[in-house]
Write an enzyme that holds these catalytic residues in place. Structure first.
Site, PDB file in Angstrom:
ATOM      1  N   ASN A  16      18.132   0.329  -0.630  1.00 10.27           N
ATOM      2  CA  ASN A  16      17.020  -0.476  -0.510  1.00 10.27           C
ATOM      3  C   ASN A  16      17.921  -0.957  -2.267  1.00 10.27           C
ATOM      4  OD1 ASN A  16      14.532  -2.109  -1.903  1.00 10.27           O
ATOM      5  ND2 ASN A  16      13.273  -0.283  -0.774  1.00 10.27           N
ATOM      6  N   GLY A  18      16.367  -3.330  -3.749  1.00  9.18           N
ATOM      7  CA  GLY A  18      15.025  -3.858  -4.510  1.00  9.18           C
ATOM      8  C   GLY A  18      15.593  -3.096  -5.250  1.00  9.18           C
ATOM      9  N   LYS A  19      15.537  -1.614  -4.734  1.00  7.95           N
ATOM     10  CA  LYS A  19      15.598  -0.435  -5.512  1.00  7.95           C
ATOM     11  C   LYS A  19      16.696  -0.254  -6.632  1.00  7.95           C
ATOM     12  CE  LYS A  19      12.920   2.808  -3.645  1.00  7.95           C
ATOM     13  NZ  LYS A  19      13.860   4.506  -2.285  1.00  7.95           N
ATOM     14  N   ASP A  75      12.068   8.604  -4.363  1.00  7.32           N
ATOM     15  CA  ASP A  75      10.934   8.089  -3.359  1.00  7.32           C
ATOM     16  C   ASP A  75      10.125   7.485  -3.924  1.00  7.32           C
ATOM     17  OD1 ASP A  75      11.612   8.783  -0.260  1.00  7.32           O
ATOM     18  OD2 ASP A  75       9.575   9.702  -0.288  1.00  7.32           O
ATOM     19  N   SER A  76       9.901   7.022  -3.347  1.00  8.29           N
ATOM     20  CA  SER A  76       8.648   6.091  -2.987  1.00  8.29           C
ATOM     21  C   SER A  76       7.729   5.660  -2.350  1.00  8.29           C
ATOM     22  CB  SER A  76       8.809   5.102  -4.436  1.00  8.29           C
ATOM     23  OG  SER A  76       9.627   4.103  -4.017  1.00  8.29           O
ATOM     24  N   TYR A 160       5.771  -3.657  -0.889  1.00  6.79           N
ATOM     25  CA  TYR A 160       4.509  -4.243  -1.366  1.00  6.79           C
ATOM     26  C   TYR A 160       4.079  -4.386  -2.762  1.00  6.79           C
ATOM     27  CZ  TYR A 160       3.909  -0.659   2.659  1.00  6.79           C
ATOM     28  OH  TYR A 160       4.221   0.037   3.875  1.00  6.79           O
ATOM     29  N   LYS A 181       6.865  -5.966 -15.067  1.00  2.00           N
ATOM     30  CA  LYS A 181       6.583  -4.192 -14.113  1.00  2.00           C
ATOM     31  C   LYS A 181       7.277  -3.614 -14.238  1.00  2.00           C
ATOM     32  CE  LYS A 181       7.972  -3.274  -9.555  1.00  2.00           C
ATOM     33  NZ  LYS A 181       8.406  -3.707  -8.069  1.00  2.00           N
ATOM     34  N   HIS A 186       5.207   3.021 -11.939  1.00  2.00           N
ATOM     35  CA  HIS A 186       5.518   4.043 -11.471  1.00  2.00           C
ATOM     36  C   HIS A 186       7.153   4.484 -11.633  1.00  2.00           C
ATOM     37  CE1 HIS A 186       7.100   1.269  -8.209  1.00  2.00           C
ATOM     38  NE2 HIS A 186       6.629   2.083  -7.358  1.00  2.00           N
TER      39      HIS A 186
HETATM   40  P1  ITT Z   1      16.213   4.845   0.159  1.00  2.00           P
HETATM   41  O1  ITT Z   1      15.675   5.555   0.942  1.00  2.00           O
HETATM   42  O2  ITT Z   1      17.046   4.101   1.104  1.00  2.00           O
HETATM   43  O3  ITT Z   1      16.012   4.774  -1.119  1.00  2.00           O
HETATM   44  P2  ITT Z   1      13.702   3.718   0.898  1.00  2.00           P
HETATM   45  O4  ITT Z   1      12.896   2.130   0.816  1.00  2.00           O
HETATM   46  O5  ITT Z   1      13.889   3.261   2.267  1.00  2.00           O
HETATM   47  O6  ITT Z   1      15.355   2.903   0.701  1.00  2.00           O
HETATM   48  P3  ITT Z   1      11.546   4.954   0.746  1.00  2.00           P
HETATM   49  O7  ITT Z   1      11.528   6.035   1.939  1.00  2.00           O
HETATM   50  O8  ITT Z   1      10.728   5.237  -0.422  1.00  2.00           O
HETATM   51  O9  ITT Z   1      12.905   3.991   0.036  1.00  2.00           O
HETATM   52  O10 ITT Z   1      10.749   3.908   0.645  1.00  2.00           O
HETATM   53  C1  ITT Z   1       9.642   3.033  -0.553  1.00  2.00           C
HETATM   54  C2  ITT Z   1       8.504   2.102  -0.120  1.00  2.00           C
HETATM   55  O11 ITT Z   1       7.554   2.221  -0.469  1.00  2.00           O
HETATM   56  C3  ITT Z   1      10.022   1.276   0.214  1.00  2.00           C
HETATM   57  O12 ITT Z   1      10.758   0.589   1.039  1.00  2.00           O
HETATM   58  C4  ITT Z   1       9.361   0.112  -0.622  1.00  2.00           C
HETATM   59  O13 ITT Z   1       8.583  -1.096   0.739  1.00  2.00           O
HETATM   60  C5  ITT Z   1       7.980   0.735  -1.478  1.00  2.00           C
HETATM   61  N1  ITT Z   1       8.009   0.936  -2.650  1.00  2.00           N
HETATM   62  C6  ITT Z   1       8.499   1.518  -3.584  1.00  2.00           C
HETATM   63  N2  ITT Z   1       8.575   1.045  -4.470  1.00  2.00           N
HETATM   64  C7  ITT Z   1       7.863   0.137  -4.630  1.00  2.00           C
HETATM   65  C8  ITT Z   1       8.223  -1.397  -5.702  1.00  2.00           C
HETATM   66  O14 ITT Z   1       8.070  -0.949  -6.722  1.00  2.00           O
HETATM   67  N3  ITT Z   1       7.403  -2.255  -5.416  1.00  2.00           N
HETATM   68  C9  ITT Z   1       6.769  -2.304  -4.119  1.00  2.00           C
HETATM   69  N4  ITT Z   1       7.412  -1.318  -3.603  1.00  2.00           N
HETATM   70  C10 ITT Z   1       7.687  -0.424  -3.589  1.00  2.00           C
END
Ligand code: ITT
Length: 200
Positions: A16, A18-19, A75-76, A160, A181, A186
């Site tokens: 991801n 963004g992460k 994981d978030s 989100y 932010k 979190h």
């Molecule tokens: P990885 O597993 O490769 O890390 P992913 O996007 O699939 O990427 P997750 O399974 O942890 O990751 O999904 C978490 C989702 O929750 C993520 O795609 C975002 O849409 C949302 N999310 C998590 N943190 C966020 C943040 O800081 N701001 C907005 N949305 C967030």
């Protein structure tokens, strides 16, 4: 005993972008050279666990074993109280394939309207895990509480962010300056715990 982590190479075990941006902003100032699973073209493991911490551990270990370097995963997700914690660990999956968070945010709104909910409280949860090639993990969980507002506002951040307003704020994470932010999210909450425990 908690294993310490010395600055050096660190794999950001996430696909991801963004992460990746947020994790680099947290770890690079501490002297880590962060390379992401996207840059290294690592396989994306299936998230088979039922908790944020379980999935974080699974992703960190997969990347650490493949690369032979310590790996950091995240994981978030968004938990909406009136929806019994949904979308929760399925936050990414609510966006479908190819991912559309515009659709995911609409799905959340529709679910709240269908439930006749008047409580739009929500929280973001983040589990950060460090995994080592020998199978050891250290995991830390953080949260930020707030509520949802519709329609979505702001084009900063990701996922989100455009519908989430943190406690004490009036603007969404999508409208917020990224540095602000990062100070209250979190991910920041989990990071503070990780940093203290791993003495970095
Ligand atoms: P990885 O597993 O490769 O890390 P992913 O996007 O699939 O990427 P997750 O399974 O942890 O990751 O999904 C978490 C989702 O929750 C993520 O795609 C975002 O849409 C949302 N999310 C998590 N943190 C966020 C943040 O800081 N701001 C907005 N949305 C967030």
């Amino acid at each position: 005993m908690t294993r310490k982590l010395a600055p050096g190479n660190l794999i950001a075990a996430t696909h991801n972008s963004g992460k990746v941006k947020e994790l680099k902003a947290l770890f690079e100032p501490l002297g880590f050279q962060v390379r992401s699973a996207i840059e290294l073209d690592l396989a994306e493991p299936e998230e088979t666990e039922k908790t944020f911490t379980g999935n974080a551990a699974l992703k960190a270990l997969a990347a650490a074993r493949t690369t032979g370097e310590p790996a950091l995963s995240d994981d978030s997700g968004l938990e909406v109280f009136a929806l019994d914690g949904q979308p929760g660990i399925y936050s990414a999956r609510w966006a479908g394939e190819p991912r559309s968070f515009e659709n995911a945010m609409k799905k959340v709104q529709t679910a709240l309207v269908e439930k006749n909910a008047d409580d739009y409280s929500a929280r973001f949860v983040c589990a950060l895990a460090i995994g080592w090639p020998d199978g050891h993990t250290e995991i830390f969980e953080g949260e930020v509480r707030g509520h949802l507002e519709f329609p979505a506002r702001g084009d900063k951040g990701f996922g989100y962010d455009p519908i989430f307003v943190a406690e004490g704020e009036t603007i969404t994470f999508g409208e917020m300056d990224p540095d602000r932010k990062h100070a209250m999210s979190h991910r920041a909450d989990a990071f503070v715990k990780l940093k203290a425990a791993l003495e970095i």
